[in-house]
Design a protein around this motif. Structure first.
Motif, PDB file in Angstrom:
ATOM      1  N   GLY A   1       0.841  -1.200   0.000  1.00 45.44           N
ATOM      2  CA  GLY A   1       0.000   0.000   0.000  1.00 45.44           C
ATOM      3  C   GLY A   1       0.876   1.251   0.000  1.00 45.44           C
TER       4      GLY A   1
ATOM      5  N   ASP B   1      -5.409  -1.392  -0.768  1.00 39.45           N
ATOM      6  CA  ASP B   1      -4.523  -1.631  -1.918  1.00 39.45           C
ATOM      7  C   ASP B   1      -4.967  -2.817  -2.769  1.00 39.45           C
ATOM      8  OD1 ASP B   1      -3.792  -3.341   0.158  1.00 39.45           O
ATOM      9  OD2 ASP B   1      -1.645  -3.177  -0.194  1.00 39.45           O
ATOM     10  N   HIS B   2      -5.892  -3.634  -2.259  1.00 39.08           N
ATOM     11  CA  HIS B   2      -6.325  -4.816  -3.009  1.00 39.08           C
ATOM     12  C   HIS B   2      -7.742  -4.723  -3.567  1.00 39.08           C
ATOM     13  CE1 HIS B   2      -3.087  -7.402  -0.838  1.00 39.08           C
ATOM     14  NE2 HIS B   2      -2.608  -6.784  -1.892  1.00 39.08           N
TER      15      HIS B   2
ATOM     16  N   HIS C   1       4.652  -7.416  -2.634  1.00 41.39           N
ATOM     17  CA  HIS C   1       4.038  -6.505  -1.656  1.00 41.39           C
ATOM     18  C   HIS C   1       5.147  -5.889  -0.787  1.00 41.39           C
ATOM     19  CE1 HIS C   1       1.556  -5.172   1.834  1.00 41.39           C
ATOM     20  NE2 HIS C   1       0.539  -5.164   1.005  1.00 41.39           N
TER      21      HIS C   1
END
Ligand code: MLT
Ligand code: MN
Ligand code: ZN
Length: 310
Positions: free
Chosen positions: A11, A92-93, A276
Protein backbone atom coordinates in the motif's frame (compact mmCIF):
# COMPACT_ATOMS: atom_id res chain seq x y z
CA UNK A 1 0.15 -20.76 -17.31
CA UNK A 2 1.44 -17.25 -17.18
CA UNK A 3 1.54 -15.07 -14.07
CA UNK A 4 2.09 -11.35 -14.61
CA UNK A 5 3.18 -9.21 -11.68
CA UNK A 6 1.19 -6.03 -12.25
CA UNK A 7 2.14 -4.35 -8.99
CA UNK A 8 4.88 -5.42 -6.60
CA UNK A 9 4.70 -2.69 -3.92
CA UNK A 10 2.70 -2.60 -0.70
CA UNK A 11 0.00 0.00 0.00
CA UNK A 12 1.31 3.45 -0.94
CA UNK A 13 3.43 2.19 -3.84
CA UNK A 14 7.05 3.19 -4.42
CA UNK A 15 7.78 6.05 -4.14
CA UNK A 16 4.84 6.89 -1.88
CA UNK A 17 3.30 10.30 -2.66
CA UNK A 18 4.10 11.90 0.72
CA UNK A 19 7.21 9.98 1.72
CA UNK A 20 10.79 11.18 1.87
CA UNK A 21 12.34 8.13 3.48
CA UNK A 22 15.80 7.22 2.05
CA UNK A 23 14.23 4.85 -0.51
CA UNK A 24 11.44 7.15 -1.69
CA UNK A 25 13.72 10.21 -1.85
CA UNK A 26 16.47 8.12 -3.48
CA UNK A 27 14.31 6.64 -6.25
CA UNK A 28 12.78 10.06 -6.95
CA UNK A 29 16.17 11.74 -7.35
CA UNK A 30 17.77 8.75 -9.08
CA UNK A 31 20.50 8.54 -6.43
CA UNK A 32 19.83 4.89 -5.57
CA UNK A 33 19.63 1.82 -7.79
CA UNK A 34 15.93 1.06 -7.46
CA UNK A 35 12.85 0.95 -9.65
CA UNK A 36 9.44 2.46 -8.94
CA UNK A 37 6.63 0.03 -8.24
CA UNK A 38 2.83 0.15 -8.28
CA UNK A 39 0.57 -1.40 -5.68
CA UNK A 40 0.04 -5.10 -5.13
CA UNK A 41 -1.66 -7.15 -7.86
CA UNK A 42 -1.06 -10.08 -10.22
CA UNK A 43 -2.87 -11.47 -13.27
CA UNK A 44 -3.05 -15.12 -14.32
CA UNK A 45 -3.84 -16.66 -17.70
CA UNK A 46 -3.54 -19.99 -19.47
CA UNK A 47 -4.02 -18.78 -23.05
CA UNK A 48 -2.48 -15.30 -22.77
CA UNK A 49 -5.78 -13.61 -23.71
CA UNK A 50 -8.21 -14.31 -20.88
CA UNK A 51 -7.02 -13.29 -17.42
CA UNK A 52 -8.03 -13.49 -13.80
CA UNK A 53 -6.98 -10.40 -11.92
CA UNK A 54 -5.87 -11.31 -8.41
CA UNK A 55 -6.38 -8.21 -6.25
CA UNK A 56 -7.52 -4.92 -7.77
CA UNK A 57 -4.96 -2.25 -7.01
CA UNK A 58 -5.71 1.49 -7.06
CA UNK A 59 -3.03 1.54 -9.79
CA UNK A 60 -4.96 -0.85 -12.06
CA UNK A 61 -5.41 1.62 -14.92
CA UNK A 62 -1.67 2.27 -15.14
CA UNK A 63 -1.05 -1.47 -14.81
CA UNK A 64 -3.40 -2.27 -17.71
CA UNK A 65 -1.68 0.36 -19.86
CA UNK A 66 1.72 -1.13 -19.03
CA UNK A 67 0.59 -4.68 -19.85
CA UNK A 68 -0.97 -4.73 -23.35
CA UNK A 69 -1.75 -8.46 -22.97
CA UNK A 70 -4.65 -7.43 -20.72
CA UNK A 71 -6.34 -5.60 -23.64
CA UNK A 72 -6.96 -8.09 -26.50
CA UNK A 73 -9.12 -5.55 -28.42
CA UNK A 74 -11.69 -8.00 -29.79
CA UNK A 75 -14.47 -5.39 -29.78
CA UNK A 76 -15.01 -1.66 -29.41
CA UNK A 77 -15.36 -2.20 -25.66
CA UNK A 78 -13.26 -5.11 -24.39
CA UNK A 79 -10.94 -6.35 -21.68
CA UNK A 80 -8.90 -9.48 -21.15
CA UNK A 81 -9.92 -9.43 -17.48
CA UNK A 82 -12.61 -12.12 -17.22
CA UNK A 83 -12.87 -12.04 -13.44
CA UNK A 84 -11.34 -10.55 -10.32
CA UNK A 85 -10.43 -12.51 -7.20
CA UNK A 86 -9.44 -10.66 -4.05
CA UNK A 87 -7.40 -12.01 -1.14
CA UNK A 88 -8.62 -9.51 1.45
CA UNK A 89 -10.51 -6.19 1.71
CA UNK A 90 -7.47 -3.92 2.15
CA UNK A 91 -7.49 -0.62 0.24
CA UNK A 92 -4.52 -1.63 -1.92
CA UNK A 93 -6.33 -4.82 -3.01
CA UNK A 94 -9.88 -3.63 -3.66
CA UNK A 95 -10.10 0.05 -4.63
CA UNK A 96 -9.12 -0.79 -8.22
CA UNK A 97 -12.61 -2.30 -8.53
CA UNK A 98 -13.94 1.25 -8.83
CA UNK A 99 -11.74 1.82 -11.88
CA UNK A 100 -13.42 -1.12 -13.66
CA UNK A 101 -16.91 0.42 -13.35
CA UNK A 102 -17.39 1.06 -17.09
CA UNK A 103 -17.69 -2.69 -17.84
CA UNK A 104 -20.68 -3.61 -20.01
CA UNK A 105 -21.43 -6.70 -17.94
CA UNK A 106 -21.47 -7.17 -14.18
CA UNK A 107 -17.98 -7.48 -12.79
CA UNK A 108 -17.25 -11.10 -11.84
CA UNK A 109 -15.82 -10.98 -8.35
CA UNK A 110 -14.59 -13.94 -6.31
CA UNK A 111 -14.25 -13.32 -2.58
CA UNK A 112 -14.96 -14.84 0.82
CA UNK A 113 -17.99 -13.97 2.95
CA UNK A 114 -15.85 -11.79 5.29
CA UNK A 115 -14.43 -9.79 2.40
CA UNK A 116 -17.89 -9.46 0.82
CA UNK A 117 -19.16 -8.15 4.16
CA UNK A 118 -16.43 -5.46 4.18
CA UNK A 119 -17.26 -4.59 0.56
CA UNK A 120 -20.84 -3.95 1.63
CA UNK A 121 -20.22 -2.26 5.00
CA UNK A 122 -16.69 -1.24 6.07
CA UNK A 123 -15.73 0.05 2.61
CA UNK A 124 -18.94 -0.47 0.59
CA UNK A 125 -17.52 -0.56 -2.93
CA UNK A 126 -20.02 -3.24 -3.98
CA UNK A 127 -22.86 -0.83 -3.17
CA UNK A 128 -21.17 1.97 -5.09
CA UNK A 129 -20.56 -0.29 -8.09
CA UNK A 130 -24.23 -1.28 -8.16
CA UNK A 131 -24.79 2.21 -9.64
CA UNK A 132 -22.36 1.41 -12.48
CA UNK A 133 -21.57 -2.05 -13.89
CA UNK A 134 -22.71 -3.94 -10.79
CA UNK A 135 -20.96 -6.90 -9.21
CA UNK A 136 -21.66 -10.58 -9.83
CA UNK A 137 -20.27 -12.04 -6.65
CA UNK A 138 -18.95 -15.60 -6.72
CA UNK A 139 -18.34 -17.10 -3.32
CA UNK A 140 -15.04 -18.41 -2.03
CA UNK A 141 -16.53 -20.77 0.54
CA UNK A 142 -16.80 -24.39 1.63
CA UNK A 143 -14.23 -23.99 4.41
CA UNK A 144 -12.85 -27.41 5.38
CA UNK A 145 -13.59 -28.64 8.92
CA UNK A 146 -9.95 -28.04 9.92
CA UNK A 147 -10.12 -24.49 8.49
CA UNK A 148 -7.10 -25.02 6.23
CA UNK A 149 -8.73 -24.50 2.82
CA UNK A 150 -11.79 -23.42 0.89
CA UNK A 151 -13.39 -25.26 -2.04
CA UNK A 152 -11.27 -25.10 -5.21
CA UNK A 153 -12.55 -22.77 -7.92
CA UNK A 154 -12.59 -22.95 -11.70
CA UNK A 155 -13.39 -19.66 -13.38
CA UNK A 156 -15.62 -19.83 -16.49
CA UNK A 157 -13.65 -18.76 -19.56
CA UNK A 158 -10.32 -19.59 -17.90
CA UNK A 159 -9.74 -23.19 -18.96
CA UNK A 160 -6.80 -25.14 -17.58
CA UNK A 161 -6.36 -23.35 -14.25
CA UNK A 162 -7.71 -24.27 -10.83
CA UNK A 163 -7.63 -21.86 -7.89
CA UNK A 164 -7.25 -23.19 -4.35
CA UNK A 165 -7.92 -20.43 -1.80
CA UNK A 166 -6.89 -20.93 1.81
CA UNK A 167 -7.37 -18.85 4.95
CA UNK A 168 -4.29 -17.44 6.64
CA UNK A 169 -3.42 -15.19 9.55
CA UNK A 170 -2.99 -11.46 8.99
CA UNK A 171 -5.02 -8.38 9.98
CA UNK A 172 -8.42 -7.28 8.69
CA UNK A 173 -8.46 -3.64 7.44
CA UNK A 174 -8.86 -0.78 9.95
CA UNK A 175 -12.45 -0.11 8.71
CA UNK A 176 -13.47 -3.75 9.05
CA UNK A 177 -15.67 -4.84 11.97
CA UNK A 178 -13.30 -7.87 12.13
CA UNK A 179 -10.14 -5.74 12.52
CA UNK A 180 -8.99 -7.05 15.89
CA UNK A 181 -10.43 -10.55 15.69
CA UNK A 182 -10.08 -11.68 12.09
CA UNK A 183 -11.43 -15.12 11.29
CA UNK A 184 -10.99 -17.55 8.39
CA UNK A 185 -11.74 -15.61 5.21
CA UNK A 186 -10.55 -12.14 6.26
CA UNK A 187 -7.10 -12.85 4.83
CA UNK A 188 -6.37 -15.46 2.25
CA UNK A 189 -3.68 -17.07 0.19
CA UNK A 190 -4.08 -18.82 -3.12
CA UNK A 191 -2.58 -21.89 -4.72
CA UNK A 192 -2.89 -21.49 -8.48
CA UNK A 193 -2.63 -24.79 -10.34
CA UNK A 194 -1.92 -25.35 -14.01
CA UNK A 195 -4.10 -28.37 -14.79
CA UNK A 196 -2.01 -29.30 -17.85
CA UNK A 197 1.42 -29.35 -16.24
CA UNK A 198 0.42 -29.83 -12.59
CA UNK A 199 2.67 -26.87 -11.71
CA UNK A 200 1.57 -24.59 -8.88
CA UNK A 201 2.13 -21.06 -7.68
CA UNK A 202 1.48 -20.11 -4.05
CA UNK A 203 0.50 -16.45 -3.68
CA UNK A 204 0.16 -14.68 -0.33
CA UNK A 205 0.87 -10.93 -0.38
CA UNK A 206 -0.27 -10.43 3.23
CA UNK A 207 1.00 -13.09 5.59
CA UNK A 208 1.35 -12.45 9.32
CA UNK A 209 1.99 -15.91 10.65
CA UNK A 210 3.16 -19.20 9.14
CA UNK A 211 0.61 -21.79 10.24
CA UNK A 212 1.30 -25.47 9.44
CA UNK A 213 -1.11 -25.55 6.47
CA UNK A 214 0.56 -22.45 5.00
CA UNK A 215 4.01 -24.02 5.34
CA UNK A 216 2.66 -27.16 3.67
CA UNK A 217 1.27 -25.09 0.79
CA UNK A 218 4.65 -23.40 0.35
CA UNK A 219 6.38 -26.79 0.29
CA UNK A 220 4.12 -28.14 -2.44
CA UNK A 221 4.31 -25.11 -4.76
CA UNK A 222 6.79 -24.85 -7.64
CA UNK A 223 7.00 -21.13 -7.00
CA UNK A 224 6.09 -19.11 -3.93
CA UNK A 225 5.18 -15.44 -4.29
CA UNK A 226 4.85 -14.18 -0.74
CA UNK A 227 4.77 -11.21 1.62
CA UNK A 228 8.01 -9.24 1.55
CA UNK A 229 6.57 -6.05 3.07
CA UNK A 230 9.31 -5.15 5.54
CA UNK A 231 12.87 -6.15 6.45
CA UNK A 232 12.46 -5.59 10.20
CA UNK A 233 9.28 -5.48 12.26
CA UNK A 234 10.01 -1.95 13.49
CA UNK A 235 11.47 -0.31 10.36
CA UNK A 236 8.57 2.12 9.93
CA UNK A 237 8.80 3.10 13.62
CA UNK A 238 12.57 3.64 13.41
CA UNK A 239 12.09 5.97 10.43
CA UNK A 240 9.53 7.91 12.45
CA UNK A 241 6.69 7.11 10.03
CA UNK A 242 4.24 5.25 12.27
CA UNK A 243 3.80 3.67 15.69
CA UNK A 244 2.81 0.36 14.16
CA UNK A 245 4.99 -2.75 13.95
CA UNK A 246 4.76 -5.09 10.98
CA UNK A 247 2.93 -7.56 13.22
CA UNK A 248 0.36 -4.86 14.09
CA UNK A 249 -0.30 -4.61 10.35
CA UNK A 250 -0.40 -8.37 9.82
CA UNK A 251 2.94 -8.77 8.05
CA UNK A 252 5.81 -11.11 8.96
CA UNK A 253 9.21 -9.39 8.66
CA UNK A 254 11.89 -10.83 6.38
CA UNK A 255 14.93 -10.81 8.70
CA UNK A 256 15.69 -12.41 12.04
CA UNK A 257 14.51 -15.49 13.90
CA UNK A 258 11.19 -16.73 12.57
CA UNK A 259 11.31 -14.19 9.74
CA UNK A 260 10.32 -14.93 6.14
CA UNK A 261 13.91 -15.63 4.99
CA UNK A 262 14.19 -18.36 7.61
CA UNK A 263 10.79 -19.71 6.61
CA UNK A 264 11.80 -19.79 2.93
CA UNK A 265 15.10 -21.50 3.81
CA UNK A 266 12.98 -24.29 5.28
CA UNK A 267 10.71 -24.98 2.30
CA UNK A 268 13.27 -26.70 0.09
CA UNK A 269 14.23 -26.17 -3.54
CA UNK A 270 11.68 -24.07 -5.36
CA UNK A 271 11.46 -20.63 -6.88
CA UNK A 272 11.05 -18.03 -4.12
CA UNK A 273 9.87 -14.51 -4.91
CA UNK A 274 8.88 -11.66 -2.58
CA UNK A 275 6.00 -9.33 -3.39
CA UNK A 276 4.04 -6.51 -1.66
CA UNK A 277 7.29 -4.67 -0.78
CA UNK A 278 6.84 -1.57 1.37
CA UNK A 279 8.66 1.57 0.25
CA UNK A 280 10.76 1.59 3.44
CA UNK A 281 12.22 -1.87 2.81
CA UNK A 282 16.00 -1.73 2.16
CA UNK A 283 15.73 -4.62 -0.36
CA UNK A 284 14.29 -2.11 -2.86
CA UNK A 285 17.81 -0.71 -3.19
CA UNK A 286 19.40 -3.24 -5.51
CA UNK A 287 22.88 -2.37 -4.21
CA UNK A 288 21.97 -2.88 -0.54
CA UNK A 289 23.48 -5.49 1.78
CA UNK A 290 19.96 -6.73 2.49
CA UNK A 291 19.37 -7.37 -1.23
CA UNK A 292 22.65 -9.30 -1.36
CA UNK A 293 21.50 -11.38 1.61
CA UNK A 294 18.32 -12.33 -0.27
CA UNK A 295 20.38 -13.37 -3.30
CA UNK A 296 22.52 -15.62 -1.07
CA UNK A 297 19.33 -17.34 0.09
CA UNK A 298 18.10 -17.74 -3.50
CA UNK A 299 15.25 -15.30 -2.99
CA UNK A 300 14.09 -12.95 -5.78
CA UNK A 301 12.24 -9.64 -5.47
CA UNK A 302 9.22 -9.19 -7.73
CA UNK A 303 9.10 -6.09 -9.93
CA UNK A 304 6.28 -4.62 -12.00
CA UNK A 305 6.16 -6.48 -15.31
CA UNK A 306 7.79 -9.66 -13.97
CA UNK A 307 6.48 -12.78 -15.72
CA UNK A 308 6.38 -16.22 -14.21
CA UNK A 309 5.59 -19.22 -16.43
CA UNK A 310 4.51 -22.50 -14.85
C1 MLT B 1 -1.30 -3.49 4.45
O1 MLT B 1 -0.97 -4.37 3.65
O2 MLT B 1 -0.92 -3.55 5.62
C2 MLT B 1 -2.17 -2.38 4.00
O3 MLT B 1 -2.53 -2.56 2.68
C3 MLT B 1 -1.52 -1.06 4.19
C4 MLT B 1 -2.31 0.06 3.57
O4 MLT B 1 -2.57 0.03 2.35
O5 MLT B 1 -2.63 1.03 4.24
MN1 MN C 1 -1.30 -4.14 1.64
ZN1 ZN D 1 9.10 5.90 1.71
Amino acid sequence: MKILVLGSAAGGGFPQWNCNCPNCAGVRSGSINARPRTQSSIAVSANGTDWVLINASPDILQQIRSNPALQPARAIRDSGIAAVMVMDAQIDHITGLLMLREGKKKLNLYCTESVWDDLNHGLPLAKVLSHYCGVERHAIDGLAADATRFEPIEVPGIAGIRFHPLPLKSKAPPYSPHRENPGPGDNNGLMIENLDTGKKLFYAPGLGEIEPHVLEAMKTADCVLVDGTVWTGDEMITLGLTQKTAADMGHLQLSGAGGMIEVLDGVGERRKVLIHINNTNPILNEDSAERATLAKHGIEVAFDGMEISL
